[in-house]
Design an enzyme around this catalytic site. Sequence first.
Site, PDB file in Angstrom:
ATOM      1  N   ASP A   1      17.632 -28.611  -1.218  1.00  0.00           N
ATOM      2  CA  ASP A   1      17.007 -28.558  -2.542  1.00  0.00           C
ATOM      3  C   ASP A   1      16.299 -29.863  -2.892  1.00  0.00           C
ATOM      4  O   ASP A   1      15.178 -29.868  -3.405  1.00  0.00           O
ATOM      5  CB  ASP A   1      18.054 -28.256  -3.619  1.00  0.00           C
ATOM      6  CG  ASP A   1      18.442 -26.793  -3.681  1.00  0.00           C
ATOM      7  OD1 ASP A   1      17.649 -25.947  -3.209  1.00  0.00           O
ATOM      8  OD2 ASP A   1      19.531 -26.485  -4.197  1.00  0.00           O
TER       9      ASP A   1
ATOM     10  N   LYS B   1      26.836 -22.494  -4.852  1.00  0.00           N
ATOM     11  CA  LYS B   1      26.497 -23.672  -4.050  1.00  0.00           C
ATOM     12  C   LYS B   1      27.666 -24.636  -3.873  1.00  0.00           C
ATOM     13  O   LYS B   1      27.854 -25.186  -2.779  1.00  0.00           O
ATOM     14  CB  LYS B   1      25.289 -24.388  -4.656  1.00  0.00           C
ATOM     15  CG  LYS B   1      24.010 -23.573  -4.562  1.00  0.00           C
ATOM     16  CD  LYS B   1      22.811 -24.332  -5.105  1.00  0.00           C
ATOM     17  CE  LYS B   1      21.541 -23.486  -4.996  1.00  0.00           C
ATOM     18  NZ  LYS B   1      20.342 -24.237  -5.419  1.00  0.00           N
TER      19      LYS B   1
END
Length: 289
Positions: A111, A75
């Site tokens: 997220d 990420k």
Amino acid sequence: MSIDSSSSSPVLRFAVFGHPVAHSLSPRIHAHFARQFGIALDYAAIDAAAERFDVALAEFAAEGGLGANITLPLKTRAAGICTHLSERARRAGAVNTLIRSATGWEGDNTDGVGLIRDLTERHGLDLRERRTLLIGAGGAARGVAPALLDAGIGDLFIVNRTGERADALADTLGQPGRVHPRYLDDVGNLGNFDLIVNATSAAREHEFPSLPMSLATPRTAAVDLSYGEAAIPFLAWAKVAGAHDRIDGLGMLVEQAAESFERWHRRRPETDPVYALLRQGAGTLVTAD
């Protein structure tokens, strides 16, 4: 872009990148979302270690890839290859959603919004003024920390085995009077918390830390960003410690996927049916995306 022989609609190519990634539920989730709108979708799971990620992503783009989800451990690396970052990806310093543009990859992070929607809308939690402990300072923690602050939590304590990473995340968040980085070894001196979020992959690596029972009270909500077997150690600790709410990351996974889907297709899928379907088989799930 290929054409489905059974339909005149183009087959749109997407993927999730991670290492490992064979366990990922993202292909199933996006297949269910696509069926809601009759979208012809090819969504693959592509295993790419960090040192090969750039090459694998370039190959995917050359083969017609339009967008991708990014999971552990890629990420933060994904954020570095983007030509443009959304505000929430910039604040997080991590990307879990890539959108192909004429100038390269645009990066977003869904997220945080996925976690907040799951906690507040599905589980009915009021996060305002909750004294919060975030365990971990990697890509998953970076994705949710800004959204937790925006949701109105109180002070945020970030603990990590490597104190420098906790410091770096706190610096990125930029609220020194509200965000407090600490070493994981010092967690027993921090008192109790109204919200505890486990954002580590320690359980998957069989290295889940020993946490003092004093962290939780009967009003505490304990949340693991993983699901299935990977969430068991933390949620078992939370039960023994007396936490009132014990929530795994399956709902967050579905909600962040819906946000990614909307970025790509400009249509908002229904998440509750997909969540219910996956929850029926939750005993076989392995870890978080």
